[in-house]
Design a protein around this motif. Structure first.
Motif, mmCIF file in Angstrom:
data_model
loop_
_atom_site.group_PDB
_atom_site.id
_atom_site.type_symbol
_atom_site.label_atom_id
_atom_site.label_comp_id
_atom_site.label_asym_id
_atom_site.label_seq_id
_atom_site.Cartn_x
_atom_site.Cartn_y
_atom_site.Cartn_z
ATOM 1 N N ALA A 117 0.830 -1.202 0.000
ATOM 2 C CA ALA A 117 0.000 0.000 0.000
ATOM 3 C C ALA A 117 0.871 1.262 0.000
ATOM 4 N N VAL A 118 1.940 1.256 0.808
ATOM 5 C CA VAL A 118 2.847 2.404 0.857
ATOM 6 C C VAL A 118 3.548 2.572 -0.489
ATOM 7 N N MET A 119 3.994 1.476 -1.081
ATOM 8 C CA MET A 119 4.662 1.557 -2.380
ATOM 9 C C MET A 119 3.704 2.083 -3.451
ATOM 10 N N TYR A 120 2.458 1.614 -3.427
ATOM 11 C CA TYR A 120 1.470 2.089 -4.401
ATOM 12 C C TYR A 120 1.226 3.584 -4.220
ATOM 13 N N ARG A 121 1.069 3.987 -2.963
ATOM 14 C CA ARG A 121 0.830 5.406 -2.666
ATOM 15 C C ARG A 121 2.014 6.256 -3.155
ATOM 16 N N PHE A 122 3.216 5.800 -2.875
ATOM 17 C CA PHE A 122 4.415 6.518 -3.311
ATOM 18 C C PHE A 122 4.455 6.592 -4.836
ATOM 19 N N TYR A 123 4.166 5.489 -5.516
ATOM 20 C CA TYR A 123 4.183 5.459 -6.979
ATOM 21 C C TYR A 123 3.118 6.390 -7.543
ATOM 22 N N SER A 124 1.930 6.407 -6.919
ATOM 23 C CA SER A 124 0.842 7.282 -7.394
ATOM 24 C C SER A 124 1.221 8.734 -7.286
ATOM 25 N N LEU A 125 1.796 9.118 -6.143
ATOM 26 C CA LEU A 125 2.213 10.509 -5.948
ATOM 27 C C LEU A 125 3.336 10.878 -6.904
ATOM 28 N N ASP A 126 4.280 9.970 -7.139
ATOM 29 C CA ASP A 126 5.408 10.214 -8.006
ATOM 30 C C ASP A 126 4.951 10.400 -9.434
#
Length: 130
Positions: A117-126
């Motif tokens: 979930a954290v990786m997805y959130r980071f990827y989405s923001l990036d």
């Protein structure tokens, strides 16, 4: 084997009684010779043949037999499962001894989900900022 006025059978002895001529099974650590009952069984013979020579407790309870069916078992009772085999069955059926630990079953998948979930959130923001 007879001991203290009770007749005991091992799982090995019960397992040898699994033919059309002789059908034994175990239900709640009690041994039953159901050979005479096979043709009368409302669920059909094949159900009993599948359980012959083994511990049928789980199957017996899963079906939800009536009180009459449980009472009827008494006439087929021939002895008890040997205490050593009862202990083996308890260990085999004990979920704590045979199932994965708490860590493997719940914690590791939960942590993996949080990381994803954290990786997805980071990827989405990036990807939005690009």
């Amino acid at each position: 084997m007879e001991q203290n006025g009770l007749t005991y059978y091992t799982l090995e002895e019960v397992s040898r009684r699994n033919s059309a001529k002789e059908i034994w099974l175990v239900i709640h650590s009690k041994v039953y010779d159901i050979t005479r009952f096979v043709e009368e069984h409302p669920g059909g013979e094949e159900v009993l043949f599948e359980q012959a020579g083994a511990d049928a407790t789980e199957s017996f309870e899963d079906v939800g037999h009536s009180l009459d069916a449980k009472e009827m078992l008494k006439q087929y009772y021939i002895g008890d499962l040997h205490p050593d085999d009862c202990n083996k069955q308890v260990k085999k059926d004990n979920p704590a001894s045979s199932s994965p630990s708490f860590w493997a079953k719940w914690l590791i998948p939960a942590v993996a989900s949080v990381i994803l979930a954290v990786m997805y959130r980071f990827y989405s923001l990036d990807s939005r900022s690009s």
